[in-house]
Write a protein that holds these residues in place. Structure first.
Motif, PDB file in Angstrom:
ATOM      1  N   SER A   1     -10.599   5.106  14.259  1.00 28.00           N
ATOM      2  CA  SER A   1     -10.377   4.185  14.985  1.00 28.00           C
ATOM      3  C   SER A   1      -8.811   3.997  15.433  1.00 28.00           C
ATOM      4  O   SER A   1      -9.140   4.398  16.682  1.00 28.00           O
TER       5      SER A   1
ATOM      6  N   THR B   1      -9.540  -3.593  11.535  1.00 26.21           N
ATOM      7  CA  THR B   1      -9.438  -3.195  10.358  1.00 26.21           C
ATOM      8  C   THR B   1      -9.047  -3.206   9.720  1.00 26.21           C
ATOM      9  O   THR B   1      -9.416  -2.509   8.470  1.00 26.21           O
TER      10      THR B   1
ATOM     11  N   GLY C   1     -16.933  -4.568  13.104  1.00 22.68           N
ATOM     12  CA  GLY C   1     -18.310  -3.937  14.153  1.00 22.68           C
ATOM     13  C   GLY C   1     -18.606  -4.531  15.098  1.00 22.68           C
ATOM     14  O   GLY C   1     -18.932  -3.541  15.742  1.00 22.68           O
TER      15      GLY C   1
ATOM     16  N   HIS D   1     -15.176  -3.387  17.809  1.00 21.58           N
ATOM     17  CA  HIS D   1     -15.290  -2.095  18.170  1.00 21.58           C
ATOM     18  C   HIS D   1     -16.732  -2.012  18.629  1.00 21.58           C
ATOM     19  O   HIS D   1     -16.020  -0.766  19.078  1.00 21.58           O
ATOM     20  N   LEU D   2     -17.386  -2.789  18.948  1.00 21.73           N
ATOM     21  CA  LEU D   2     -18.424  -2.534  20.129  1.00 21.73           C
ATOM     22  C   LEU D   2     -17.457  -3.152  21.374  1.00 21.73           C
ATOM     23  O   LEU D   2     -18.227  -2.024  22.468  1.00 21.73           O
TER      24      LEU D   2
ATOM     25  N   LEU E   1     -15.412  -0.118  22.604  1.00 23.62           N
ATOM     26  CA  LEU E   1     -16.170   1.070  23.333  1.00 23.62           C
ATOM     27  C   LEU E   1     -17.194   1.087  24.401  1.00 23.62           C
ATOM     28  O   LEU E   1     -16.950   1.158  25.268  1.00 23.62           O
TER      29      LEU E   1
ATOM     30  N   TYR F   1     -18.283   7.957  18.455  1.00 20.40           N
ATOM     31  CA  TYR F   1     -17.512   6.161  18.003  1.00 20.40           C
ATOM     32  C   TYR F   1     -18.111   5.145  18.797  1.00 20.40           C
ATOM     33  O   TYR F   1     -17.813   4.369  17.191  1.00 20.40           O
TER      34      TYR F   1
ATOM     35  N   MET G   1     -19.371   2.759  15.455  1.00 21.75           N
ATOM     36  CA  MET G   1     -19.217   1.080  14.601  1.00 21.75           C
ATOM     37  C   MET G   1     -20.097   0.588  14.181  1.00 21.75           C
ATOM     38  O   MET G   1     -20.312  -0.636  13.565  1.00 21.75           O
TER      39      MET G   1
END
Length: 395
Positions: A189, A227, A251, A254-255, A258, A279, A283
């Protein structure tokens, strides 16, 4: 550092006349790590399908060696190359680097021989040395920005020690493995959050493509902090429903992260696109682990962990290994057919492993196909990139 110190370090680096293989940490550790991954999976498959034992408990050996064996080597190769660039100090090379490599190899031999205090000591030495190296270089180089890396490597070493101690000290089951995986997720991360938008921005500027990805900023810090807290919760309470929901929330964060990097604009250059794909695996791993806690009848914990290990760790480490090798060996930063094949083999191997429990055919056969695809990617890396790693950098 002062200009004089930087010149001295540069002069010492240029004065090195030993084997090219021992001139930078990435050379031996990327090559040996890839070879070890290609060897360890067949040994595990043999244990799984035919009952052949390795390291006493084959499952325990497999879990440990892919995390604290393979991944530790790639982390070492990356840090021993990156930290000198961050600090301006001299990289570890020659005999000192050989001793690091020897310590790693000794750990792999020890783990294959069984269990016990001598095995644990031999295996733990490498990551403790690596943590010491990181702290020494970052502190002496006054590179305060990268102190978190030192903490994470130290915690990774602690996870390895806990792995050895948990059965002897009645520690919670799997706490060493979860600690190691949590730190791996944090390192991906943190480092991924730096290099992916940076490399993407550089490439898109050259291609005159807009709008550019969002650089590392406040949102990324929030995601990393969240995280970190969720990973602590997962290590301490892996079965709580609250942990599952928190993992799903992370998650989703992180989406969003991204998506801010606009990876869909990079598929013309696989060397950049693969970082975004890797990556995406990370996720997906947060989502899968969260789902496995809340609905283990649908997503098994083993499946979820392989999204993180075979998928995220396998894909991101290979993405970094190929790019770093090309760049530091003086080759063009372009992914040829061979490199794209490496990426595809690892991706398909991980995807097949995750699809295995849902396959209608023989599970052992699916596992064998998955393992064959995955290790083929690492063997191909050793074949294609090995000559670069053993020979001097091109001018």
């Amino acid at each position: 550092m002062s200009g004089a110190a930087e010149i001295t370090a540069g002069e010492k680096r240029r004065a090195y006349t030993g084997p090219a293989f021992l001139s930078h940490g990435f050379r031996p550790f990327f090559f040996l790590g890839a070879c070890f991954a290609a060897l360890a999976i067949p040994l595990w498959l043999a244990a799984f399908t035919h009952g052949y034992g390795v390291g006493g408990d084959p499952m325990r050996w497999h879990v440990h060696e892919m995390l604290f064996g393979y991944l530790a080597a790639i982390i070492a190769g990356f840090l021993m190359t990156a930290i000198p660039n961050w600090t301006g100090r001299l990289p570890v090379m020659g005999l000192p680097l050989f001793l690091f490599v020897f310590t790693w190899i000794a750990g792999r031999i020890a783990m294959a021989s069984g269990d016990g205090i001598l095995v644990a000591t031999a295996d733990s030495a490498f990551l403790l040395l690596l943590a010491g190296f990181a702290w020494r270089e970052v502190l002496n180089g006054r590179n305060w920005r990268n102190l978190p890396i030192c903490f994470f490597v130290s915690l990774f070493a602690l996870g390895n020690i806990l792995f050895h101690l948990e059965s002897h000290l009645a520690l919670p089951f799997g706490i060493g493995q979860r600690t190691g995986l949590a730190i791996a997720a944090m390192l991906m991360s943190l480092i991924g959050g730096r290099i992916i938008p940076s490399f993407t921005i550089n490439w898109m500027k050259k291609q005159d493509r807009h709008p550019l990805p969002s650089p590392f900023g406040s949102f990324d810090k929030v995601v990393l902090l969240a995280t970190g807290f969720v990973m602590i919760g997962w290590v301490a309470a892996p079965d709580r429903s609250g942990t599952g929901y928190a993992l799903l929330a992370v998650g989703i964060l992180h989406l969003v992260r991204l998506a801010r990097w606009r990876g869909w604009s990079t598929f013309a250059e696989p060397l950049v696109a693969i970082l975004h794909i890797a990556y995406a695996w990370l996720m997906a791993a947060f989502l899968a682990i969260g789902a496995s806690i809340l609905r283990p009848d649908i997503v098994s914990p083993t499946l979820a962990l392989h999204v993180l290990t075979a998928g995220a760790i396998g894909q991101l480490t290979m993405a970094v290994m190929t790019r770093a090798t090309l760049g530091h060996c003086g080759r063009p930063l372009e992914a040829g057919t061979g490199t794209v094949t490496i990426y595809a083999l690892i991706f398909l191997g991980a995807a097949t492993r995750i699809a295995g429990p849902f396959a209608m055919s023989d599970y052992a056969l699916v596992m064998t196909i998955s393992g064959t695809l995955w290790i083929s990617g690492f063997l191909l890396f050793a074949i294609l990139y090995g000559p670069m790693l053993f020979t001097p950098r091109r001018s």
